[in-house]
Write an enzyme that holds these catalytic residues in place. Sequence first.
Site, PDB file in Angstrom:
ATOM      1  N   ARG A   1      -8.567   9.842  19.711  1.00  0.00           N
ATOM      2  CA  ARG A   1      -8.130   9.534  21.082  1.00  0.00           C
ATOM      3  C   ARG A   1      -7.748  10.808  21.837  1.00  0.00           C
ATOM      4  NH1 ARG A   1      -4.339   4.801  19.048  1.00  0.00           N
ATOM      5  NH2 ARG A   1      -4.283   6.365  17.425  1.00  0.00           N
TER       6      ARG A   1
ATOM      7  N   ARG B   1      -2.664  -2.052  -3.318  1.00  0.00           N
ATOM      8  CA  ARG B   1      -3.857  -1.251  -3.111  1.00  0.00           C
ATOM      9  C   ARG B   1      -3.760  -0.047  -4.047  1.00  0.00           C
ATOM     10  NH1 ARG B   1      -6.022   1.136   2.563  1.00  0.00           N
ATOM     11  NH2 ARG B   1      -7.967   1.930   1.744  1.00  0.00           N
TER      12      ARG B   1
ATOM     13  N   LYS C   1       3.302   0.825   3.121  1.00  0.00           N
ATOM     14  CA  LYS C   1       2.855  -0.173   4.096  1.00  0.00           C
ATOM     15  C   LYS C   1       2.913  -1.515   3.411  1.00  0.00           C
ATOM     16  CE  LYS C   1      -0.217   2.944   6.515  1.00  0.00           C
ATOM     17  NZ  LYS C   1      -1.517   3.559   6.423  1.00  0.00           N
TER      18      LYS C   1
ATOM     19  N   ASN D   1      -9.339   7.643  10.289  1.00  0.00           N
ATOM     20  CA  ASN D   1      -8.840   8.984  10.038  1.00  0.00           C
ATOM     21  C   ASN D   1      -9.513   9.519   8.768  1.00  0.00           C
ATOM     22  OD1 ASN D   1      -7.227  11.105  10.778  1.00  0.00           O
ATOM     23  ND2 ASN D   1      -5.595  10.437   9.394  1.00  0.00           N
TER      24      ASN D   1
ATOM     25  N   ASN E   1       0.886  -1.168   0.000  1.00  0.00           N
ATOM     26  CA  ASN E   1       0.000   0.000   0.000  1.00  0.00           C
ATOM     27  C   ASN E   1       0.921   1.215   0.000  1.00  0.00           C
ATOM     28  OD1 ASN E   1      -1.852   1.981   0.473  1.00  0.00           O
ATOM     29  ND2 ASN E   1      -2.658   1.113   2.370  1.00  0.00           N
TER      30      ASN E   1
ATOM     31  N   ASN F   1     -12.796   0.921  17.890  1.00  0.00           N
ATOM     32  CA  ASN F   1     -12.196   1.148  19.212  1.00  0.00           C
ATOM     33  C   ASN F   1     -12.868   2.185  20.097  1.00  0.00           C
ATOM     34  OD1 ASN F   1      -9.895  -0.642  18.793  1.00  0.00           O
ATOM     35  ND2 ASN F   1      -9.318   0.834  17.217  1.00  0.00           N
TER      36      ASN F   1
HETATM   37  P1  ADP Z   1      -6.787   5.404   8.660  1.00  0.00           P
HETATM   38  O1  ADP Z   1      -7.901   6.097   7.943  1.00  0.00           O
HETATM   39  O2  ADP Z   1      -5.519   6.198   8.688  1.00  0.00           O
HETATM   40  O3  ADP Z   1      -6.610   3.944   8.292  1.00  0.00           O
HETATM   41  P2  ADP Z   1      -7.598   4.280  11.213  1.00  0.00           P
HETATM   42  O4  ADP Z   1      -8.671   3.389  10.708  1.00  0.00           O
HETATM   43  O5  ADP Z   1      -6.337   3.649  11.709  1.00  0.00           O
HETATM   44  O6  ADP Z   1      -7.255   5.428  10.194  1.00  0.00           O
HETATM   45  O7  ADP Z   1      -8.247   5.138  12.412  1.00  0.00           O
HETATM   46  C1  ADP Z   1      -7.527   6.118  13.063  1.00  0.00           C
HETATM   47  C2  ADP Z   1      -8.477   6.797  14.044  1.00  0.00           C
HETATM   48  O8  ADP Z   1      -8.931   5.829  14.997  1.00  0.00           O
HETATM   49  C3  ADP Z   1      -7.814   7.918  14.828  1.00  0.00           C
HETATM   50  O9  ADP Z   1      -8.689   9.033  14.911  1.00  0.00           O
HETATM   51  C4  ADP Z   1      -7.659   7.297  16.201  1.00  0.00           C
HETATM   52  O10 ADP Z   1      -7.695   8.251  17.213  1.00  0.00           O
HETATM   53  C5  ADP Z   1      -8.894   6.424  16.284  1.00  0.00           C
HETATM   54  N1  ADP Z   1      -8.765   5.447  17.362  1.00  0.00           N
HETATM   55  C6  ADP Z   1      -7.929   4.396  17.435  1.00  0.00           C
HETATM   56  N2  ADP Z   1      -8.068   3.781  18.631  1.00  0.00           N
HETATM   57  C7  ADP Z   1      -9.004   4.478  19.329  1.00  0.00           C
HETATM   58  C8  ADP Z   1      -9.596   4.363  20.617  1.00  0.00           C
HETATM   59  N3  ADP Z   1      -9.246   3.402  21.451  1.00  0.00           N
HETATM   60  N4  ADP Z   1     -10.538   5.263  20.978  1.00  0.00           N
HETATM   61  C9  ADP Z   1     -10.894   6.253  20.131  1.00  0.00           C
HETATM   62  N5  ADP Z   1     -10.392   6.419  18.913  1.00  0.00           N
HETATM   63  C10 ADP Z   1      -9.460   5.547  18.507  1.00  0.00           C
END
Ligand code: ADP
Length: 408
Positions: free
Chosen positions: A289, A96, A20, A214, A13, A336
């Site tokens: 977070r 990807r 990645k 994100n 990716n 999460n």
């Molecule tokens: P991407 O779009 O970069 O793949 P991810 O799917 O990894 O993003 O999601 C990242 C988001 O998930 C961030 O905003 C991060 O704060 C949030 N996140 C991860 N773990 C937690 C948690 N335990 N509680 C709240 N938000 C979380």
Amino acid sequence: MNTARIPAILIINSGSSSIKFAVFDDANLSELVKGQIDGIGSHASFKVKSPDQRIQETITWPKELAPQDHNAALKVILEWLHHALSNVHILAVGHRVVHGSAKYLEPVMINDAVIHELESFYALAPLHEPHNIAGIKAAREVFGDIPQIACFDTAFHRSQSFINDTYALPRTFYEEGVRRYGFHGLSYEYINSYVQQYLPAYFGKKTVVAHLGNGASLCAIERGHAVATTMGFSPLDGIPMGSRSGQVDPGVLLYLMQYKQWDAQRISDLLYKESGLKGISGGLSNDMRTLEASNTFEAKEAINYFAQHVQQEILSLAAVMKGLEVLIFTGGIGENSVFIRGQVIQELQWVGIELDTAANDSGAEILSNISSKVVCLRIATNEELMIAKHTHNLSTALPSESLDTKTR
Ligand code: ADP
């Protein structure tokens, strides 16, 4: 020697300054390692780990020794694999690719003609596609003739009807490619196939999947096919994201251009990098977070804004399907954040969606009460595994000459 080695699939990716990667055992598609090189061209660092944590490594280089481009970064990854996973033999590489335009409805075996065509999509995804193609070219240089497969984030959405696929612009724009392509398709496809395999009682129902990371979007899936989604021509549309705005009145952009003389680059930076959770939290953070841990008024408003737009889009997509039976949360926030899932579901109580608070707190698969009109689920997405499955299927099933992609 090769006979004793584990046949494996490498997933790549490739982003603007990162690659990645993940390696899967070709026999059972179990993940062997996952990692990434960040900061290509500047202060690159390399991280890798295996699911059982037995392999865990981080490498940082002084600037003069760091890989300066995608080719160099890929070579570092391969050298590492060669030493650390010397029992692994890469059979095929899955990539990807963010944009397949209206043409690619399924993954495709990569050849010169496919690369040429993907390069013609740069205007559709200028921030992503060139980096994806750089990764493909680097991998072809390094791996030579082994099969390489492109898997598209747009492909899953190509089942959308014209009405859900177009903007209300003159039809000529649709014909030239101004469409609601949608993204996160590999995630939605994975979730759809997970439900089919492991939760078949819920498969084929009127479903909304909320991929909240994100980058964030939602997708309506009916009878196992994508019907509508919140992202559109670009991954800017729909709900607010970490630092992307989501939907904005186009009049705001006209205002910036006409009265403030902002150029395209400045508007792009605003919409991609300064908005969303980051913008509303007053620049505090794009990370959920950090916002959840903050006591500031702006952080709370950013969270509430995000949750409300998720609720709105769930109901908007339900309206497209004329019903809602299953609601699924996935992505970093969806998987999460107990708080966001809880808030979104509780605010939808008035339409008969009922939260099981204990299930939500413990991160269970089923989040809703038995009496809820809509079954709410939490499922961890796995886009890499989806790419590995496609790569395995395409690279083993067909001779490369016959792998002309299905086109519309
Ligand atoms: P991407 O779009 O970069 O793949 P991810 O799917 O990894 O993003 O999601 C990242 C988001 O998930 C961030 O905003 C991060 O704060 C949030 N996140 C991860 N773990 C937690 C948690 N335990 N509680 C709240 N938000 C979380």
